[in-house]
Motif scaffolding. Structure first.
Motif, PDB file in Angstrom:
ATOM      1  N   MET A  47       0.595  -1.031  -0.347  1.00  0.00           N
ATOM      2  CA  MET A  47      -0.241   0.106   0.062  1.00  0.00           C
ATOM      3  C   MET A  47       0.911   1.293  -0.185  1.00  0.00           C
ATOM      4  SD  MET A  47      -3.269   1.635   1.988  1.00  0.00           S
ATOM      5  CE  MET A  47      -2.641   1.195   3.873  1.00  0.00           C
ATOM      6  N   ARG A  48       1.932   1.081   0.679  1.00  0.00           N
ATOM      7  CA  ARG A  48       2.311   2.619   0.624  1.00  0.00           C
ATOM      8  C   ARG A  48       3.564   2.495  -0.198  1.00  0.00           C
ATOM      9  NH1 ARG A  48       5.860   2.746   6.259  1.00  0.00           N
ATOM     10  NH2 ARG A  48       7.144   0.200   5.924  1.00  0.00           N
ATOM     11  N   ALA A  49       3.989   1.088  -0.901  1.00  0.00           N
ATOM     12  CA  ALA A  49       4.883   1.578  -2.171  1.00  0.00           C
ATOM     13  C   ALA A  49       3.396   2.672  -3.032  1.00  0.00           C
ATOM     14  CB  ALA A  49       5.171   0.302  -2.568  1.00  0.00           C
ATOM     15  N   SER A  50       2.916   1.895  -3.663  1.00  0.00           N
ATOM     16  CA  SER A  50       2.185   3.108  -3.777  1.00  0.00           C
ATOM     17  C   SER A  50       1.277   4.341  -4.433  1.00  0.00           C
ATOM     18  CB  SER A  50       0.714   2.229  -4.137  1.00  0.00           C
ATOM     19  OG  SER A  50       0.657   0.588  -5.001  1.00  0.00           O
ATOM     20  N   HIS A  51       1.774   4.378  -2.756  1.00  0.00           N
ATOM     21  CA  HIS A  51       1.202   5.919  -2.743  1.00  0.00           C
ATOM     22  C   HIS A  51       2.626   6.506  -2.512  1.00  0.00           C
ATOM     23  CE1 HIS A  51      -2.051   4.870   0.692  1.00  0.00           C
ATOM     24  NE2 HIS A  51      -2.589   4.312  -0.055  1.00  0.00           N
ATOM     25  N   ALA A 107      -6.131  -4.002  -6.080  1.00  0.00           N
ATOM     26  CA  ALA A 107      -7.051  -4.566  -7.978  1.00  0.00           C
ATOM     27  C   ALA A 107      -7.178  -3.402  -8.815  1.00  0.00           C
ATOM     28  CB  ALA A 107      -8.678  -4.570  -6.776  1.00  0.00           C
ATOM     29  N   PRO A 108      -7.548  -3.816  -9.604  1.00  0.00           N
ATOM     30  CA  PRO A 108      -7.139  -3.557 -10.808  1.00  0.00           C
ATOM     31  C   PRO A 108      -8.643  -2.359 -10.731  1.00  0.00           C
ATOM     32  CG  PRO A 108      -8.119  -5.745 -11.282  1.00  0.00           C
ATOM     33  CD  PRO A 108      -7.719  -5.259  -9.641  1.00  0.00           C
ATOM     34  N   GLY A 109      -8.404  -1.326 -10.948  1.00  0.00           N
ATOM     35  CA  GLY A 109      -9.537  -0.387 -11.416  1.00  0.00           C
ATOM     36  C   GLY A 109      -9.190   1.193 -10.217  1.00  0.00           C
ATOM     37  N   TRP A 110      -7.969   1.250  -8.832  1.00  0.00           N
ATOM     38  CA  TRP A 110      -7.677   1.907  -8.800  1.00  0.00           C
ATOM     39  C   TRP A 110      -6.640   2.749  -9.282  1.00  0.00           C
ATOM     40  CZ3 TRP A 110     -11.387   2.891  -5.074  1.00  0.00           C
ATOM     41  CH2 TRP A 110     -12.600   2.120  -4.798  1.00  0.00           C
ATOM     42  N   GLY A 111      -6.645   3.656  -9.114  1.00  0.00           N
ATOM     43  CA  GLY A 111      -5.049   4.701  -9.059  1.00  0.00           C
ATOM     44  C   GLY A 111      -4.054   4.615  -7.960  1.00  0.00           C
ATOM     45  N   LEU A 112      -3.182   4.709  -7.729  1.00  0.00           N
ATOM     46  CA  LEU A 112      -1.373   4.320  -7.258  1.00  0.00           C
ATOM     47  C   LEU A 112      -2.247   5.083  -5.616  1.00  0.00           C
ATOM     48  CD1 LEU A 112       1.512   4.320  -8.956  1.00  0.00           C
ATOM     49  CD2 LEU A 112       0.036   2.501  -8.520  1.00  0.00           C
ATOM     50  N   GLU A 113      -3.063   6.413  -5.484  1.00  0.00           N
ATOM     51  CA  GLU A 113      -2.627   6.976  -4.352  1.00  0.00           C
ATOM     52  C   GLU A 113      -4.453   6.568  -3.621  1.00  0.00           C
ATOM     53  OE1 GLU A 113      -4.997   9.000  -7.964  1.00  0.00           O
ATOM     54  OE2 GLU A 113      -2.991   7.667  -7.616  1.00  0.00           O
ATOM     55  N   GLU A 114      -4.780   5.613  -4.746  1.00  0.00           N
ATOM     56  CA  GLU A 114      -6.474   5.477  -4.301  1.00  0.00           C
ATOM     57  C   GLU A 114      -6.013   4.320  -3.268  1.00  0.00           C
ATOM     58  OE1 GLU A 114      -9.765   6.715  -6.915  1.00  0.00           O
ATOM     59  OE2 GLU A 114      -8.414   5.740  -7.694  1.00  0.00           O
ATOM     60  N   VAL A 115      -4.950   3.376  -3.343  1.00  0.00           N
ATOM     61  CA  VAL A 115      -4.725   2.229  -2.723  1.00  0.00           C
ATOM     62  C   VAL A 115      -4.950   2.167  -1.233  1.00  0.00           C
ATOM     63  CG1 VAL A 115      -3.217  -0.056  -2.353  1.00  0.00           C
ATOM     64  CG2 VAL A 115      -3.486   1.125  -4.703  1.00  0.00           C
ATOM     65  N   ARG A 116      -5.728   1.344  -0.721  1.00  0.00           N
ATOM     66  CA  ARG A 116      -5.887   1.073   0.628  1.00  0.00           C
ATOM     67  C   ARG A 116      -5.729  -0.493   1.035  1.00  0.00           C
ATOM     68  NH1 ARG A 116      -5.798   5.101  -0.366  1.00  0.00           N
ATOM     69  NH2 ARG A 116      -6.717   6.994   0.060  1.00  0.00           N
ATOM     70  N   GLU A 117      -5.783  -1.114   2.057  1.00  0.00           N
ATOM     71  CA  GLU A 117      -5.936  -2.471   2.652  1.00  0.00           C
ATOM     72  C   GLU A 117      -7.124  -2.900   2.095  1.00  0.00           C
ATOM     73  OE1 GLU A 117      -5.114  -4.328   6.508  1.00  0.00           O
ATOM     74  OE2 GLU A 117      -3.937  -2.459   7.390  1.00  0.00           O
ATOM     75  N   GLU A 118      -8.443  -2.300   2.212  1.00  0.00           N
ATOM     76  CA  GLU A 118      -9.402  -3.559   1.054  1.00  0.00           C
ATOM     77  C   GLU A 118      -8.987  -3.273  -0.316  1.00  0.00           C
ATOM     78  OE1 GLU A 118     -10.544   0.900   2.228  1.00  0.00           O
ATOM     79  OE2 GLU A 118      -9.261  -0.400   2.636  1.00  0.00           O
TER      80      GLU A 118
END
Length: 224
Positions: free
Chosen positions: A1-5, A34-45
């Protein structure tokens, strides 16, 4: 998650495309957004656990079409923990020139005076295990590789270093593109200086410092 952010904070987001994956500590596969999310939108769920057979074990939806990038890069080298794939604009633009990456800057010295590897099998999606294996072979032991007509891939034994390898490659490409706009580069490190600069500028401590900066920047963006 933090890597994406961190990658998003470095400007490597591409709407909902691009992804990073981390080896599951229990050996079940990889954790990837999961597909469909931007890197800054990644959350645990919004994470998935994808098996080595490319099946979703935890999380919602189908796996990324390009999960094979991460599965095969991490499968090829058990010491690697994290794999990054983005469509960093400067890396894509530089790869289109098909010229060697020169150690013009500290970032360029990441490759110790050698050219960056290039994956040429396809410019389309790496959507099969066979293509993933070929990409992993191209990357080899290098910090990162260019994927002409597509993007970049980076990896390392730690998450901070993998993210920073992607960031530094894109920055090195940007520096050389800027220089080329004014004419052919006339001065850059020779092989010996480039090797020395890699050791001096990019030990784990400096990669970690860059990673922490990107996390602080990402946190600031989320609160403003």
């Amino acid at each position: 998650m933090r890597a994406s952010h961190a990658l998003a904070a470095a400007g490597q987001g591409d709407m909902v495309w691009g992804h990073t994956a981390v080896r599951d500590p229990e050996g079940r596969g990889i954790w990837i957004k999961a597909p469909g999310w931007g890197l800054e939108e990644v959350r645990e769920e919004r994470l998935q656990l994808v098996s080595w057979a490319a099946d979703v074990l935890e999380g919602e939806g189908a796996p990324h079409k390009e999960c094979h990038i991460h599965l095969e890069v991490l499968r090829a080298n058990p010491e690697l923990t994290c794999c990054v794939h983005t469509h960093a604009p400067d890396a894509v633009a530089f790869a289109a020139l098909d010229v060697p990456l020169l150690p013009l800057s500290h970032e360029g010295a990441l490759f110790a005076g050698e050219d960056v590897p290039r994956f040429r099998d396809t410019g389309a999606l790496v959507s099969t295990a066979a293509l993933g294996k070929a990409l992993a072979a191209t990357l080899g032991d290098a910090p990162a590789a260019l994927m002409p007509r597509h993007g970049l891939v980076a990896a390392s034994r730690g998450v901070p270093a993998a993210v920073m390898h992607a960031v530094l490659l894109d920055r090195a490409c940007r520096t050389q593109l800027t220089a080329l706009a004014a004419g052919p580069p006339r001065t850059y490190s020779d092989a010996a200086e480039a090797r020395a600069k890699r050791a001096q500028c990019w030990p784990d401590s400096q990669l970690e410092a860059g990673w922490r900066y990107l996390l602080r920047r990402a946190a600031t963006h989320r609160t403003t």
